[in-house]
Design an enzyme around this catalytic site. Structure first.
Site, PDB file in Angstrom:
ATOM      1  N   ASN A   9       0.861  -1.174   0.000  1.00  0.00           N
ATOM      2  CA  ASN A   9       0.000   0.000   0.000  1.00  0.00           C
ATOM      3  C   ASN A   9       0.905   1.233   0.000  1.00  0.00           C
ATOM      4  O   ASN A   9       1.486   1.560   1.020  1.00  0.00           O
ATOM      5  CB  ASN A   9      -0.899  -0.010   1.251  1.00  0.00           C
ATOM      6  N   TRP A  10       1.026   1.848  -1.163  1.00  0.00           N
ATOM      7  CA  TRP A  10       1.942   2.996  -1.276  1.00  0.00           C
ATOM      8  C   TRP A  10       1.375   4.242  -0.591  1.00  0.00           C
ATOM      9  O   TRP A  10       2.086   5.234  -0.446  1.00  0.00           O
ATOM     10  CB  TRP A  10       2.210   3.317  -2.750  1.00  0.00           C
ATOM     11  N   LYS A  11       0.110   4.242  -0.249  1.00  0.00           N
ATOM     12  CA  LYS A  11      -0.553   5.418   0.326  1.00  0.00           C
ATOM     13  C   LYS A  11      -0.348   6.631  -0.599  1.00  0.00           C
ATOM     14  O   LYS A  11      -0.268   6.455  -1.814  1.00  0.00           O
ATOM     15  CB  LYS A  11      -0.045   5.692   1.744  1.00  0.00           C
ATOM     16  N   HIS A  98      -9.497   1.028   4.532  1.00  0.00           N
ATOM     17  CA  HIS A  98      -8.243   1.204   5.282  1.00  0.00           C
ATOM     18  C   HIS A  98      -8.519   2.120   6.473  1.00  0.00           C
ATOM     19  O   HIS A  98      -9.336   3.046   6.375  1.00  0.00           O
ATOM     20  CB  HIS A  98      -7.177   1.804   4.360  1.00  0.00           C
ATOM     21  N   GLU A 100      -7.012   4.548   7.598  1.00  0.00           N
ATOM     22  CA  GLU A 100      -6.830   5.981   7.316  1.00  0.00           C
ATOM     23  C   GLU A 100      -8.052   6.556   6.617  1.00  0.00           C
ATOM     24  O   GLU A 100      -8.398   7.726   6.812  1.00  0.00           O
ATOM     25  CB  GLU A 100      -5.545   6.182   6.492  1.00  0.00           C
ATOM     26  N   GLU A 170      -5.841  -5.277  10.318  1.00  0.00           N
ATOM     27  CA  GLU A 170      -4.814  -4.267  10.579  1.00  0.00           C
ATOM     28  C   GLU A 170      -5.132  -3.545  11.883  1.00  0.00           C
ATOM     29  O   GLU A 170      -5.943  -2.609  11.900  1.00  0.00           O
ATOM     30  CB  GLU A 170      -4.779  -3.239   9.446  1.00  0.00           C
ATOM     31  N   GLY A 176       2.024   1.928  10.766  1.00  0.00           N
ATOM     32  CA  GLY A 176       2.975   3.034  10.652  1.00  0.00           C
ATOM     33  C   GLY A 176       3.628   3.427  11.962  1.00  0.00           C
ATOM     34  O   GLY A 176       4.247   4.485  12.054  1.00  0.00           O
ATOM     35  N   SER A 216       3.055  -2.465  10.419  1.00  0.00           N
ATOM     36  CA  SER A 216       4.504  -2.496  10.655  1.00  0.00           C
ATOM     37  C   SER A 216       5.139  -3.840  10.332  1.00  0.00           C
ATOM     38  O   SER A 216       6.035  -4.311  11.029  1.00  0.00           O
ATOM     39  CB  SER A 216       4.816  -2.066  12.094  1.00  0.00           C
ATOM     40  N   GLY A 237       2.619  -1.351   4.328  1.00  0.00           N
ATOM     41  CA  GLY A 237       2.675   0.085   4.045  1.00  0.00           C
ATOM     42  C   GLY A 237       4.115   0.521   3.792  1.00  0.00           C
ATOM     43  O   GLY A 237       4.651   0.365   2.705  1.00  0.00           O
ATOM     44  N   GLY A 238       4.761   1.031   4.834  1.00  0.00           N
ATOM     45  CA  GLY A 238       6.103   1.614   4.717  1.00  0.00           C
ATOM     46  C   GLY A 238       7.087   0.738   3.955  1.00  0.00           C
ATOM     47  O   GLY A 238       7.805   1.226   3.066  1.00  0.00           O
TER      48      GLY A 238
HETATM   49  C1  PEP Z   1      -0.891  -0.045   5.882  1.00  0.00           C
HETATM   50  O1  PEP Z   1      -0.821   1.092   5.442  1.00  0.00           O
HETATM   51  O2  PEP Z   1      -1.841  -0.772   5.564  1.00  0.00           O
HETATM   52  C2  PEP Z   1       0.164  -0.516   6.777  1.00  0.00           C
HETATM   53  C3  PEP Z   1       0.070  -1.701   7.294  1.00  0.00           C
HETATM   54  O3  PEP Z   1       1.213   0.348   7.010  1.00  0.00           O
HETATM   55  P1  PEP Z   1       2.609  -0.002   7.710  1.00  0.00           P
HETATM   56  O4  PEP Z   1       3.096  -1.307   7.129  1.00  0.00           O
HETATM   57  O5  PEP Z   1       3.504   1.137   7.387  1.00  0.00           O
HETATM   58  O6  PEP Z   1       2.345  -0.137   9.182  1.00  0.00           O
END
Ligand code: PEP
Length: 254
Positions: A9-11, A98, A100, A170, A176, A216, A237-238
């Site tokens: 997920n590049w956001k 998501h 967010e 999640e 994050g 994470s 994500g990251g």
């Molecule tokens: C996400 O954005 O779905 C996510 C899991 O982010 P991260 O891996 O950065 O915690």
């Protein structure tokens, strides 16, 4: 055997050229390094969907997804993108719900149920996200929260519609933050989710549903998380913004 999936997920990251460069690296690594049956998915901003879908055409085992879509097929919704439009770019997946989106854009379970249905009507596979906040974890209401998210978000779908859905657990407190759920904490919830699916549909549907863990996740913790019996991959994500890290996570299923 249910499908193993690692979705990035590049956001709201990567301008057009940066996205092309990152995806080219990922696609080459997938070609060279993936030896298992797993599926890699890159969920990018809308601006990249068409170009990345073109680049993904020649590469088995990598597909493209969006990070959101509107619940209506078309109309006077300035600035919005429908599932049908996403599908027309060549994308195959879309993240729905998501945390967010829930937190910053006020998306609730009812709206997300409409979005999931819209995605399915356009033959997109929803990656439907659920998970509790830190407060809900600490006050022990998380099983109820997740049950309600499932019931109101996806359990209204027919069995054949639901068969196209990928779930992503999640925990919001892990997204994050660098704070991952332990493998035991994640497995406990994944088993609970699978049980809820069995109760709402049947055991076969539950056994066939891919349930991803997100929060994470990185190349170090992915092997232990993905070794859990009810964890079928990750939503990343990251770490999905670094081709080497993302591929090392996908390769856990080699
Ligand atoms: C996400 O954005 O779905 C996510 C899991 O982010 P991260 O891996 O950065 O915690």
């Amino acid at each position: 055997m249910r499908k193993k999936i690692v979705a990035g997920n590049w956001k709201m990251n990567m301008d057009y050229n940066e996205g092309l460069a990152l995806f080219s690296e990922i696609a080459n690594m997938v070609k060279d390094e993936i030896t298992g049956q797993q599926q890699a998915v890159v969920c990018c901003p809308f601006i990249h969907l068409y170009s990345l879908s073109q680049l993904a055409k020649g590469v088995d085992k990598v597909a493209i997804g969006a990070q959101n879509c509107h619940q209506k097929e078309s109309g006077a919704y300035t600035g919005e993108i429908s599932a049908k439009m996403v599908k027309s770019t060549g994308a195959a997946y879309v993240i729905i719900g998501h945390s967010e989106r829930r937190q910053y854009f006020g998306e609730d379970n009812q709206l997300l149920a409409e979005k999931a249905e819209a995605a399915l009507n356009s033959s997109l596979k929803p990656i439907f996200c659920i998970g509790e906040t830190l407060e809900e974890r600490e006050n022990d209401s998380y099983f109820d929260v997740i049950r309600t998210q499932l019931k109101e978000g996806v359990f209204g779908l027919t069995e054949s519609q639901f068969a196209q859905v990928i779930l992503a657990y999640e925990p919001v407190w892990a997204i994050g933050t660098g704070k991952t759920a332990s493998a035991e904490q994640a497995q406990e919830i994944h088993a609970f989710i699978r049980n809820e699916i069995a109760e709402n549909y049947n055991q076969q549907v539950a056994d066939d549903t891919t349930i991803l863990y997100g929060g994470s996740c990185n190349p170090k913790n992915a092997p232990e998380l993905f070794a859990q019996p009810d964890i079928d991959g990750g939503l990343i994500g990251g770490a999905s913004l670094k081709s080497r890290d993302f591929l090392d996570i996908v390769k856990v299923f080699n």
